[in-house]
Design a protein around this motif. Structure first.
Motif, PDB file in Angstrom:
ATOM      1  N   PRO A  36       0.971  -1.435   0.048  1.00  0.00           N
ATOM      2  CA  PRO A  36      -0.120   0.108   0.032  1.00  0.00           C
ATOM      3  C   PRO A  36       0.881   1.459   0.088  1.00  0.00           C
ATOM      4  O   PRO A  36       0.540   2.296  -0.597  1.00  0.00           O
ATOM      5  CB  PRO A  36      -0.779  -0.300   1.180  1.00  0.00           C
ATOM      6  N   LEU A  37       2.144   1.178   0.429  1.00  0.00           N
ATOM      7  CA  LEU A  37       2.938   2.319   0.542  1.00  0.00           C
ATOM      8  C   LEU A  37       3.138   2.799  -1.003  1.00  0.00           C
ATOM      9  O   LEU A  37       3.221   3.929  -1.228  1.00  0.00           O
ATOM     10  CB  LEU A  37       4.298   2.248   1.295  1.00  0.00           C
ATOM     11  N   ALA A  38       3.495   1.794  -1.797  1.00  0.00           N
ATOM     12  CA  ALA A  38       3.884   1.769  -2.960  1.00  0.00           C
ATOM     13  C   ALA A  38       2.683   2.488  -4.086  1.00  0.00           C
ATOM     14  O   ALA A  38       2.956   3.446  -4.547  1.00  0.00           O
ATOM     15  CB  ALA A  38       4.345   0.644  -3.798  1.00  0.00           C
ATOM     16  N   VAL A  39       1.543   1.908  -3.547  1.00  0.00           N
ATOM     17  CA  VAL A  39       0.198   2.721  -4.170  1.00  0.00           C
ATOM     18  C   VAL A  39       0.170   4.069  -3.656  1.00  0.00           C
ATOM     19  O   VAL A  39      -0.454   4.960  -4.397  1.00  0.00           O
ATOM     20  CB  VAL A  39      -0.898   1.892  -3.794  1.00  0.00           C
ATOM     21  N   ALA A  40       0.391   4.382  -2.583  1.00  0.00           N
ATOM     22  CA  ALA A  40       0.384   5.694  -1.957  1.00  0.00           C
ATOM     23  C   ALA A  40       1.185   6.719  -2.592  1.00  0.00           C
ATOM     24  O   ALA A  40       0.872   7.829  -2.991  1.00  0.00           O
ATOM     25  CB  ALA A  40       0.644   5.713  -0.520  1.00  0.00           C
ATOM     26  N   ILE A  41       2.624   6.211  -3.098  1.00  0.00           N
ATOM     27  CA  ILE A  41       3.559   6.934  -3.477  1.00  0.00           C
ATOM     28  C   ILE A  41       3.005   7.229  -5.158  1.00  0.00           C
ATOM     29  O   ILE A  41       2.666   8.262  -5.530  1.00  0.00           O
ATOM     30  CB  ILE A  41       4.645   6.299  -3.562  1.00  0.00           C
ATOM     31  N   TYR A  42       2.284   6.087  -5.666  1.00  0.00           N
ATOM     32  CA  TYR A  42       1.896   6.274  -7.052  1.00  0.00           C
ATOM     33  C   TYR A  42       0.638   7.298  -7.106  1.00  0.00           C
ATOM     34  O   TYR A  42       0.692   8.053  -7.957  1.00  0.00           O
ATOM     35  CB  TYR A  42       1.355   5.001  -7.591  1.00  0.00           C
ATOM     36  N   ASN A  43      -0.429   7.294  -6.012  1.00  0.00           N
ATOM     37  CA  ASN A  43      -1.584   8.216  -6.304  1.00  0.00           C
ATOM     38  C   ASN A  43      -1.505   9.378  -5.492  1.00  0.00           C
ATOM     39  O   ASN A  43      -2.326  10.225  -5.636  1.00  0.00           O
ATOM     40  CB  ASN A  43      -2.665   7.317  -5.504  1.00  0.00           C
ATOM     41  N   ALA A  44      -0.269   9.663  -4.836  1.00  0.00           N
ATOM     42  CA  ALA A  44      -0.022  10.896  -4.087  1.00  0.00           C
ATOM     43  C   ALA A  44      -0.025  12.224  -4.691  1.00  0.00           C
ATOM     44  O   ALA A  44       0.438  12.178  -5.760  1.00  0.00           O
ATOM     45  CB  ALA A  44       1.194  10.867  -3.023  1.00  0.00           C
ATOM     46  N   GLY A  45      -0.722  13.067  -4.240  1.00  0.00           N
ATOM     47  CA  GLY A  45      -0.803  14.580  -4.980  1.00  0.00           C
ATOM     48  C   GLY A  45       0.280  15.224  -4.465  1.00  0.00           C
ATOM     49  O   GLY A  45       0.829  16.228  -5.180  1.00  0.00           O
ATOM     50  N   SER A  46       0.848  14.786  -3.146  1.00  0.00           N
ATOM     51  CA  SER A  46       2.082  15.485  -2.740  1.00  0.00           C
ATOM     52  C   SER A  46       2.664  14.592  -1.768  1.00  0.00           C
ATOM     53  O   SER A  46       2.260  13.419  -1.453  1.00  0.00           O
ATOM     54  CB  SER A  46       1.398  16.630  -1.979  1.00  0.00           C
ATOM     55  N   VAL A  47       3.993  14.855  -1.249  1.00  0.00           N
ATOM     56  CA  VAL A  47       4.450  14.290  -0.274  1.00  0.00           C
ATOM     57  C   VAL A  47       4.032  14.028   1.002  1.00  0.00           C
ATOM     58  O   VAL A  47       3.811  12.858   1.630  1.00  0.00           O
ATOM     59  CB  VAL A  47       6.061  14.374   0.123  1.00  0.00           C
ATOM     60  N   LEU A  48       3.134  14.999   1.419  1.00  0.00           N
ATOM     61  CA  LEU A  48       2.321  14.983   2.733  1.00  0.00           C
ATOM     62  C   LEU A  48       1.313  14.026   2.362  1.00  0.00           C
ATOM     63  O   LEU A  48       1.090  13.185   3.428  1.00  0.00           O
ATOM     64  CB  LEU A  48       1.798  16.594   2.960  1.00  0.00           C
ATOM     65  N   ASP A  49       0.500  14.015   1.382  1.00  0.00           N
ATOM     66  CA  ASP A  49      -0.453  12.922   1.059  1.00  0.00           C
ATOM     67  C   ASP A  49       0.170  11.526   1.122  1.00  0.00           C
ATOM     68  O   ASP A  49      -0.445  10.603   1.820  1.00  0.00           O
ATOM     69  CB  ASP A  49      -0.927  13.367  -0.425  1.00  0.00           C
ATOM     70  N   CYS A  50       1.083  11.348   0.527  1.00  0.00           N
ATOM     71  CA  CYS A  50       1.874  10.017   0.496  1.00  0.00           C
ATOM     72  C   CYS A  50       2.192   9.636   2.129  1.00  0.00           C
ATOM     73  O   CYS A  50       1.939   8.657   2.546  1.00  0.00           O
ATOM     74  CB  CYS A  50       3.305  10.202  -0.110  1.00  0.00           C
ATOM     75  N   LEU A  51       2.760  10.670   2.950  1.00  0.00           N
ATOM     76  CA  LEU A  51       3.007  10.408   4.354  1.00  0.00           C
ATOM     77  C   LEU A  51       1.753   9.860   5.121  1.00  0.00           C
ATOM     78  O   LEU A  51       1.769   9.089   5.838  1.00  0.00           O
ATOM     79  CB  LEU A  51       3.642  11.460   5.268  1.00  0.00           C
ATOM     80  N   VAL A  52       0.654  10.525   4.782  1.00  0.00           N
ATOM     81  CA  VAL A  52      -0.533  10.347   5.728  1.00  0.00           C
ATOM     82  C   VAL A  52      -0.998   9.099   5.171  1.00  0.00           C
ATOM     83  O   VAL A  52      -1.418   7.982   6.063  1.00  0.00           O
ATOM     84  CB  VAL A  52      -1.680  11.415   5.186  1.00  0.00           C
ATOM     85  N   TRP A  53      -0.931   8.692   3.752  1.00  0.00           N
ATOM     86  CA  TRP A  53      -1.616   7.291   3.437  1.00  0.00           C
ATOM     87  C   TRP A  53      -0.685   6.167   3.904  1.00  0.00           C
ATOM     88  O   TRP A  53      -0.836   4.941   4.303  1.00  0.00           O
ATOM     89  CB  TRP A  53      -1.898   7.278   1.816  1.00  0.00           C
ATOM     90  N   GLY A  54       0.594   6.557   4.096  1.00  0.00           N
ATOM     91  CA  GLY A  54       1.652   5.722   4.665  1.00  0.00           C
ATOM     92  C   GLY A  54       1.289   5.191   6.233  1.00  0.00           C
ATOM     93  O   GLY A  54       1.693   4.132   6.691  1.00  0.00           O
ATOM     94  N   LEU A  55       1.083   6.278   6.683  1.00  0.00           N
ATOM     95  CA  LEU A  55       0.574   5.986   8.105  1.00  0.00           C
ATOM     96  C   LEU A  55      -0.538   5.055   8.081  1.00  0.00           C
ATOM     97  O   LEU A  55      -0.725   4.257   9.138  1.00  0.00           O
ATOM     98  CB  LEU A  55       0.606   7.500   8.893  1.00  0.00           C
ATOM     99  N   VAL A  56      -1.516   5.363   7.573  1.00  0.00           N
ATOM    100  CA  VAL A  56      -2.797   4.598   7.272  1.00  0.00           C
ATOM    101  C   VAL A  56      -2.376   3.340   6.822  1.00  0.00           C
ATOM    102  O   VAL A  56      -2.774   2.142   8.094  1.00  0.00           O
ATOM    103  CB  VAL A  56      -3.966   5.095   6.097  1.00  0.00           C
ATOM    104  N   ALA A  57      -1.425   2.733   6.257  1.00  0.00           N
ATOM    105  CA  ALA A  57      -0.970   1.661   5.905  1.00  0.00           C
ATOM    106  C   ALA A  57      -0.144   1.077   7.145  1.00  0.00           C
ATOM    107  O   ALA A  57      -0.526  -0.295   7.458  1.00  0.00           O
ATOM    108  CB  ALA A  57       0.229   1.625   4.689  1.00  0.00           C
ATOM    109  N   LEU A  58       0.452   1.655   7.696  1.00  0.00           N
ATOM    110  CA  LEU A  58       0.896   1.314   9.058  1.00  0.00           C
ATOM    111  C   LEU A  58      -0.100   0.867  10.185  1.00  0.00           C
ATOM    112  O   LEU A  58       0.057  -0.126  10.700  1.00  0.00           O
ATOM    113  CB  LEU A  58       1.953   2.312   9.702  1.00  0.00           C
ATOM    114  N   VAL A  59      -1.164   1.608  10.298  1.00  0.00           N
ATOM    115  CA  VAL A  59      -2.202   1.444  11.120  1.00  0.00           C
ATOM    116  C   VAL A  59      -2.774  -0.203  10.770  1.00  0.00           C
ATOM    117  O   VAL A  59      -3.185  -0.879  11.848  1.00  0.00           O
ATOM    118  CB  VAL A  59      -3.258   2.444  11.367  1.00  0.00           C
TER     119      VAL A  59
END
Length: 132
Positions: free
Chosen positions: A61-84
């Motif tokens: 999911p982190l890879a998908v978050a990077i692919y779909n992210a509109g910004s690095v902040l967006d990527c970080l937020v979704w990366g934290l979702v993946a962690l949870v």
């Protein structure tokens, strides 16, 4: 020079992903009731299988978050979702197998394979849900 024009953004996202992965491994190993690193150093295969599946389940999911992210902040937020989500998967498997950590410490592969597979499955579903 246009072939490396995106290098700064690449390095930014790669750095963010590496940082999130390090954070994930730290949080995950603190959340589990067993010490994966110590067990792997003792050549306990079950610990490696369980941790490896969890790592794949997080990075998908982190890879998908990077692919779909509109910004690095967006990527970080979704990366934290993946962690949870991955920590939740671990706790769900512990509901099914309350002695999960003892089994992994005893190098019992059935428990490790279940945890690894559940982690990958959770990661795949998490990644698919991020394709908004």
């Amino acid at each position: 020079m246009t072939s490396i024009a995106g290098l700064p953004e690449f390095l930014l996202y790669l750095g963010a992903a590496a940082g999130l992965t390090g954070l994930y491994l730290t949080v995950y190993t603190l959340a589990t009731a067993h010490n994966e690193v110590a067990l792997i150093r003792r050549d306990v295969t079950a610990a490696s299988v369980a941790l490896g599946g969890s790592l794949i389940g997080f990075t998908l999911p982190l890879a998908v978050a990077i692919y779909n992210a509109g910004s690095v902040l967006d990527c970080l937020v979704w990366g934290l979702v993946a962690l949870v989500v991955q920590i939740a998967v671990y706790w769900l498997v512990r509901l099914v197998l309350p002695d999960l950590s003892r089994r992994i410490e005893d190098d019992r592969m059935a428990a490790a394979c279940l945890l690894g597979a559940a982690s990958v499955a959770g990661g795949v579903l998490n990644a698919a849900s991020m394709t908004y």
